[in-house]
Design a protein around this motif. Structure first.
Motif, PDB file in Angstrom:
ATOM      1  N   GLY A 133       0.802  -1.214   0.000  1.00 35.30           N
ATOM      2  CA  GLY A 133       0.000   0.000   0.000  1.00 35.30           C
ATOM      3  C   GLY A 133       0.834   1.261   0.000  1.00 35.30           C
ATOM      4  N   GLY A 134       2.151   1.102   0.219  1.00 35.62           N
ATOM      5  CA  GLY A 134       3.042   2.257   0.180  1.00 35.62           C
ATOM      6  C   GLY A 134       3.223   2.770  -1.235  1.00 35.62           C
ATOM      7  N   HIS A 135       3.712   3.986  -1.362  1.00 33.37           N
ATOM      8  CA  HIS A 135       3.859   4.619  -2.672  1.00 33.37           C
ATOM      9  C   HIS A 135       5.319   4.962  -2.963  1.00 33.37           C
ATOM     10  N   MET A 136       5.669   4.890  -4.234  1.00 32.65           N
ATOM     11  CA  MET A 136       7.006   5.256  -4.707  1.00 32.65           C
ATOM     12  C   MET A 136       6.888   6.256  -5.849  1.00 32.65           C
ATOM     13  N   SER A 137       7.868   7.123  -5.961  1.00 32.13           N
ATOM     14  CA  SER A 137       7.885   8.094  -7.053  1.00 32.13           C
ATOM     15  C   SER A 137       8.121   7.388  -8.377  1.00 32.13           C
ATOM     16  N   MET A 138       7.469   7.865  -9.420  1.00 32.06           N
ATOM     17  CA  MET A 138       7.615   7.230 -10.722  1.00 32.06           C
ATOM     18  C   MET A 138       8.975   7.506 -11.342  1.00 32.06           C
ATOM     19  N   TYR A 139       9.513   8.724 -11.154  1.00 33.31           N
ATOM     20  CA  TYR A 139      10.751   9.105 -11.833  1.00 33.31           C
ATOM     21  C   TYR A 139      11.968   8.390 -11.261  1.00 33.31           C
ATOM     22  N   SER A 140      11.839   7.843 -10.034  1.00 29.23           N
ATOM     23  CA  SER A 140      13.003   7.249  -9.386  1.00 29.23           C
ATOM     24  C   SER A 140      12.933   5.728  -9.267  1.00 29.23           C
ATOM     25  N   SER A 141      11.738   5.148  -9.307  1.00 35.52           N
ATOM     26  CA  SER A 141      11.587   3.712  -9.088  1.00 35.52           C
ATOM     27  C   SER A 141      11.567   2.944 -10.410  1.00 35.52           C
ATOM     28  N   ALA A 142      11.944   1.672 -10.348  1.00 31.82           N
ATOM     29  CA  ALA A 142      11.976   0.848 -11.563  1.00 31.82           C
ATOM     30  C   ALA A 142      10.584   0.656 -12.140  1.00 31.82           C
ATOM     31  N   MET A 143       9.602   0.359 -11.279  1.00 31.32           N
ATOM     32  CA  MET A 143       8.241   0.188 -11.785  1.00 31.32           C
ATOM     33  C   MET A 143       7.711   1.484 -12.379  1.00 31.32           C
ATOM     34  N   GLY A 144       8.007   2.588 -11.717  1.00 32.29           N
ATOM     35  CA  GLY A 144       7.542   3.884 -12.213  1.00 32.29           C
ATOM     36  C   GLY A 144       8.143   4.240 -13.554  1.00 32.29           C
ATOM     37  N   LYS A 145       9.448   4.021 -13.701  1.00 32.40           N
ATOM     38  CA  LYS A 145      10.109   4.341 -14.975  1.00 32.40           C
ATOM     39  C   LYS A 145       9.626   3.421 -16.094  1.00 32.40           C
ATOM     40  N   ALA A 146       9.348   2.161 -15.757  1.00 31.93           N
ATOM     41  CA  ALA A 146       8.830   1.239 -16.766  1.00 31.93           C
ATOM     42  C   ALA A 146       7.486   1.715 -17.304  1.00 31.93           C
ATOM     43  N   ILE A 147       6.625   2.203 -16.403  1.00 30.84           N
ATOM     44  CA  ILE A 147       5.311   2.701 -16.825  1.00 30.84           C
ATOM     45  C   ILE A 147       5.445   4.034 -17.550  1.00 30.84           C
ATOM     46  N   LEU A 148       6.249   4.939 -17.017  1.00 35.09           N
ATOM     47  CA  LEU A 148       6.443   6.245 -17.667  1.00 35.09           C
ATOM     48  C   LEU A 148       6.931   6.087 -19.105  1.00 35.09           C
TER      49      LEU A 148
END
Length: 251
Positions: A133-148
């Motif tokens: 349920g925690g959140h991570m920034s998209m620009y810094s995390s692997a999952m976030g960068k993959a989606i971006l």
């Protein structure tokens, strides 16, 4: 099997019209729609008028051209958030964890950040446990960068315009051009890398989960950097991409 009796023939006609509009490369006119559906032109016009009233379509110009309405964006977002992705993905993610022995995290896009939906814990003695349920920034995390990396350029620019690019570690990329270049590389190779950018000492490899062109979520293999070498990294990328194919075939 006996065919089910369907109620509401006009709904089926409306779906035929909406399907045609959605598949057109340019927004069609009334004449173009009526020429390509099995419905009379007067009935097409009546249905279009009703769909426009409901905000399912919008029409612009002279002659009028018909577009899908923004209502479908709301429906699509609700469908994504209610979709039980973890039930489908976790058996494959557990198998990936078994092959790598490292933690594999499953996340979804939520309010321009990555929400941790589920995870398969590492089988190693020393491991990193993230809060569900925690959140991570998209620009810094692997999952976030993959989606971006799957976003069109305009949407990426909009995200960067509205996001404070804070250095979470010494290795966090906060320069706009560097982030854009990293996303180009990510899209080209089919996976993202986070080498200590989101958390000190943690290496992550991210992969998206897509259905057609829609991004449903992402997952990442995470390990302490001291346990990572080129041989392991190449294996994890290979197994991660194989897992991606299996999940996407199942959704």
């Amino acid at each position: 099997m006996q065919q089910k009796s369907l109620y509401g023939g006009v709904l089926l006609k409306a779906k035929e019209i909406l399907d045609f509009i959605s598949k057109c490369e340019t927004s069609p006119t009334l004449k173009e729609i009526s020429n390509h559906v099995s419905i009379t032109k007067p009935t097409v016009l009546k249905i279009l008028t009703t769909l426009e009233y409901c905000d399912f379509i919008r029409c612009v110009g002279n002659p009028k051209q018909y577009y899908l309405g923004l209502t479908f964006l709301t429906y699509a977002q609700k469908a994504k958030t209610s979709f039980n992705l973890d039930r489908i993905a976790m058996p494959f993610i557990n198998n990936l964890r078994d092959k790598t022995t490292e933690a594999v995290n499953l996340g979804i896009l939520e309010n321009n950040s990555i929400a941790l939906l589920d995870r398969a814990q590492s089988t190693n003695t020393i491991r990193l446990d993230l809060q569900l349920g925690g959140h991570m920034s998209m620009y810094s995390s692997a999952m976030g960068k993959a989606i971006l990396a799957c976003f069109p350029r305009e949407k990426i620019e909009d995200y960067l315009d509205r996001t404070a690019l804070i250095k979470l570690t010494e290795k966090t990329i906060t320069n706009r051009d560097d982030i854009l270049n990293e996303l180009v590389k990510t899209k080209k190779r089919g996976y993202s890398l986070d080498i200590g950018e989101n958390q000190d000492g943690i290496c992550c490899i991210g992969f998206t989960i897509k259905k057609n062109s829609d991004v449903l979520g992402a997952y990442s293999i995470s390990a302490p950097i001291y346990r990572v070498n080129d041989s392991k990294l190449n294996l994890w990328i290979k197994e991660g991409l194989d897992t991606q194919r299996k999940i996407e075939a199942a959704v």
